[in-house]
Write an enzyme that holds these catalytic residues in place. Structure first.
Site, short mmCIF file in Angstrom:
data_model
loop_
_atom_site.label_atom_id
_atom_site.label_comp_id
_atom_site.label_asym_id
_atom_site.label_seq_id
_atom_site.Cartn_x
_atom_site.Cartn_y
_atom_site.Cartn_z
N ASP A 24 1.57 52.50 -7.42
CA ASP A 24 1.01 53.06 -6.18
C ASP A 24 0.20 54.29 -6.55
O ASP A 24 0.09 54.64 -7.74
CB ASP A 24 2.12 53.38 -5.17
CG ASP A 24 1.65 53.14 -3.73
OD1 ASP A 24 0.62 53.73 -3.35
OD2 ASP A 24 2.29 52.35 -3.01
N HIS B 229 -4.17 51.69 -2.81
CA HIS B 229 -2.96 52.22 -3.45
C HIS B 229 -3.08 52.20 -4.98
O HIS B 229 -2.13 51.89 -5.68
CB HIS B 229 -1.72 51.42 -3.00
CG HIS B 229 -1.31 51.72 -1.59
ND1 HIS B 229 -0.60 52.83 -1.22
CD2 HIS B 229 -1.56 51.04 -0.43
CE1 HIS B 229 -0.40 52.84 0.09
NE2 HIS B 229 -0.98 51.75 0.60
N GLU C 119 -3.27 48.66 3.50
CA GLU C 119 -3.88 49.99 3.64
C GLU C 119 -4.98 50.28 2.62
O GLU C 119 -4.87 51.20 1.82
CB GLU C 119 -2.78 51.06 3.52
CG GLU C 119 -1.72 50.92 4.59
CD GLU C 119 -0.54 51.88 4.42
OE1 GLU C 119 0.04 52.28 5.43
OE2 GLU C 119 -0.20 52.24 3.27
C1 TNX Z 1 3.40 51.94 4.71
S1 TNX Z 1 4.46 49.16 4.34
C2 TNX Z 1 3.19 51.52 3.42
C3 TNX Z 1 3.77 52.28 2.31
C4 TNX Z 1 4.49 53.52 2.77
C5 TNX Z 1 5.28 53.18 4.02
C6 TNX Z 1 6.13 54.29 4.53
C7 TNX Z 1 3.20 49.16 3.46
C8 TNX Z 1 2.72 47.87 3.05
N1 TNX Z 1 2.60 50.33 3.13
O1 TNX Z 1 2.78 52.59 1.37
O2 TNX Z 1 5.32 53.96 1.77
O3 TNX Z 1 4.38 52.80 5.04
O4 TNX Z 1 7.02 53.83 5.55
#
Ligand code: TNX
Length: 552
Positions: free
Chosen positions: A207, A277, A344
């Site tokens: 990440d 990420h 994301e």
């Molecule tokens: C969202 S769930 C994210 C993570 C974070 C998390 C915190 C997801 C696929 N991505 O990168 O750690 O929220 O709750």
């Protein structure tokens, strides 16, 4: 008052019985369990195993017999026998008898306990492992420890158990990027999963805040990408504790974890989160980014959140990097599933990056009401990596963002932004694993009073809410078939120690196990809560887990 009486009578039933615990208290509850008369004396009982049972399973059974002998203080012999199965069918056996039964469903098992024998039938290794897990919950909790305890009540109640899981994929996720956990700690995590019949650990290895797996072809990923200059303090995103943090798992540590999990019947699903990420990878190989030729524009991120710095997937070099990395990781992990992230990934940089825009043009990607050209550029990445991995015999899983635009056939969608993405995917005919954040995010608080818990990311997810999750809600029967599994996620931005990790996992993972294993008609929150109070807590205690003692 009625409830109190119920609890008292359940407790009485559980303790004062004729020798054995009269109603075996098992989580996740077996599909069916019928009590019959009498009990079976476990101490010193002979173990017999049909000779056709796989050598590996024989070893598992032998290990259980040896451990039982150690704890109960009396030897349990182990013998393999020809024709044992026929004798079981004729009820001509005594002691423990383990026999194959191909007609049973994958991971299912049957246990028949009479005063004379315990006959265990299964069609797979995991089936036998789950039968043993069930037997252990029928024995004194001392069986989970290391100390000989011959004075305990070494009898089990006579009964007929027929069991099989509701879902084939029963997972827990662990984020080792934001914080790293030792090999020993990961083994404890796996141990807890195995007690509750889970079979997948989704291992989030990369990440923005740290790259945790050695890649031979790209040594800087761990030399540079595994270390950050510091970590934000609590929720203050402008702060930095100034303490260098990092590390990674060596190839041999990873092999050790894979083998340990495999022994428990758990497959490790690795995740390389792409194309967002990726800031830690960019710190190591800045030329793969969108930032141009500035001198080192990247650093391993020291804050939490969604980074705008993402891979420049318009460059062929970046795509080759991704293929090399996932290829190497695919060769390490035997899992058929491979998680390629996909969550994301902000579009800000792609909208300005000449290489990405040129790629969009070259591929003729256009924005329409369904998806933007940049969304379709992510489709191109997902599809290409999926094709590459399927050439290696792997099936990809992506976070639900991968559904936007065109997703390639055969991909599995992991629904995290609620169940919405999973429902949409199932309706389109994609396999789905449900990890809906409102029910399955174990980084949320588990008690209403925040002041008595360690700092968490937010939210409120008590045991009872985890338990209430219905993974097929909103789907008709034919759509529901696409829901292949259920998983809880443990993101570790605010979790830096093994003790804290266990506190977030437990006892919520126990509630999760019934969502994963039990048909809705078998679920009963009050039973699960009283099992937690009377029995499961004692198992966790003897194993020394740190868990949340209050249940809401
Ligand atoms: C969202 S769930 C994210 C993570 C974070 C998390 C915190 C997801 C696929 N991505 O990168 O750690 O929220 O709750």
């Amino acid at each position: 008052m009625k409830r109190l009486l119920c609890i008292i009578s359940a407790a009485l039933l559980a303790t004062c019985s004729f020798g054995a615990r009269s109603v075996p208290d098992i989580i996740p509850a077996p599909k069916s369990m019928e009590l019959t008369k009498g009990s079976f004396k476990v101490r010193g009982a002979a173990f017999n195993c049909e000779n056709t049972v796989d050598a590996r399973i024989q070893n598992d059974i032998m290990a259980f017999a040896d451990h039982l002998a150690l704890i109960s203080g009396k030897n349990n012999s182990f013998t393999t026998t020809v024709g044992l199965r026929a004798n079981c069918d004729k009820a001509k056996v005594s002691g423990f008898a383990f026999v194959p039964e191909e007609s049973l469903p994958a991971e299912g098992y049957r246990i028949s306990v009479t005063p004379k024998a315990v006959v265990v039938r299964a069609s797979s290794r995991n089936g036998f492992l789950y039968a043993i897990a069930t037997l252990k919950q029928m024995l004194p909790v001392a069986i989970y420890g290391k100390e000989p305890s011959p004075k305990e009540d070494w009898n089990i109640a006579c009964c007929e158990i027929v069991d099989e899981p509701r879902f084939g994929y029963r997972g827990m996720h662990l984020d080792c990027s934001r914080h790293m956990f030792s090999v020993e700690q990961i083994k404890r995590y796996l141990d807890a999963m195995a007690i509750y019949k889970m079979n997948r650990l989704h291992w989030h290895l990369t990440d923005d805040q740290g790259w945790r797996i050695e890649i031979a072809k790209y040594p800087r990923l761990t030399e540079v990408g595994a270390y950050r200059k510091g970590t934000q303090i609590a929720k203050d995103r402008t702060s930095n504790d100034g303490v260098r943090y990092g590390g990674y798992y060596t190839r041999s540590q990873i092999d050790e974890i894979i083998a340990y999990a495999d022994k428990l019947g758990i497959t490790i699903v690795p995740e390389i989160d792409l194309p967002g990420h990726m800031q830690a990878a960019l710190a190591a190989y800045p030329e793969l980014g969108c930032a141009g030729s500035e001198p080192q524009p990247y650093e391993v991120w020291c804050r939490w959140g969604i980074s705008k710095q993402v891979l420049s997937v318009g460059k062929e070099e970046t795509m080759r990097f991704l293929e090399d990395v996932v290829g190497e990781v695919a060769d390490i992990f035997p899992s058929e599933y491979f998680h390629i992230g996909g969550d994301e990934c902000p579009r800000d940089e792609w909208q300005k990056d000449p290489a990405c825009q040129a790629k969009i043009k070259e591929l003729g990607l256009v924005s329409d009401s369904e998806a933007s050209a940049e969304d379709r550029l992510q489709n191109y990445v997902t599809n290409r990596i999926q094709k590459y991995l399927s050439g290696k015999g792997k099936r990809v899983i992506g976070w639900d963002e991968v559904l936007k635009g065109e997703l390639g056939e055969g991909a599995t969608v992991m629904s995290w932004r609620g169940s919405k993405g999973g429902i949409e995917a199932a309706k389109k005919g994609f396999d789905v694993i449900m990890t809906a954040n409102k029910f399955m995010y174990f980084d949320y608080y588990q008690l209403q009073d925040k002041d008595i818990q360690p700092l968490a990311i937010g939210g409120y997810l008590p045991f009872s809410k985890v338990y209430s999750f219905d993974p097929t809600e909103g789907l008709n029967a034919s759509e529901a078939k696409f829901i292949k599994g259920v998983q809880a996620n443990l993101w570790t931005e605010y979790i830096a120690t093994g003790e804290h990790l266990e506190y977030m996992m437990l006892p919520r993972a126990i509630a999760l196990s019934e969502v994963q294993w039990c048909q809705p008609s078998r679920k009963d929150l009050e039973r699960a809560k009283s099992s937690m109070a009377e029995h499961q807590s004692r198992i966790l205690d003897i194993l020394g887990y740190n868990y949340c003692k209050t249940i809401e």
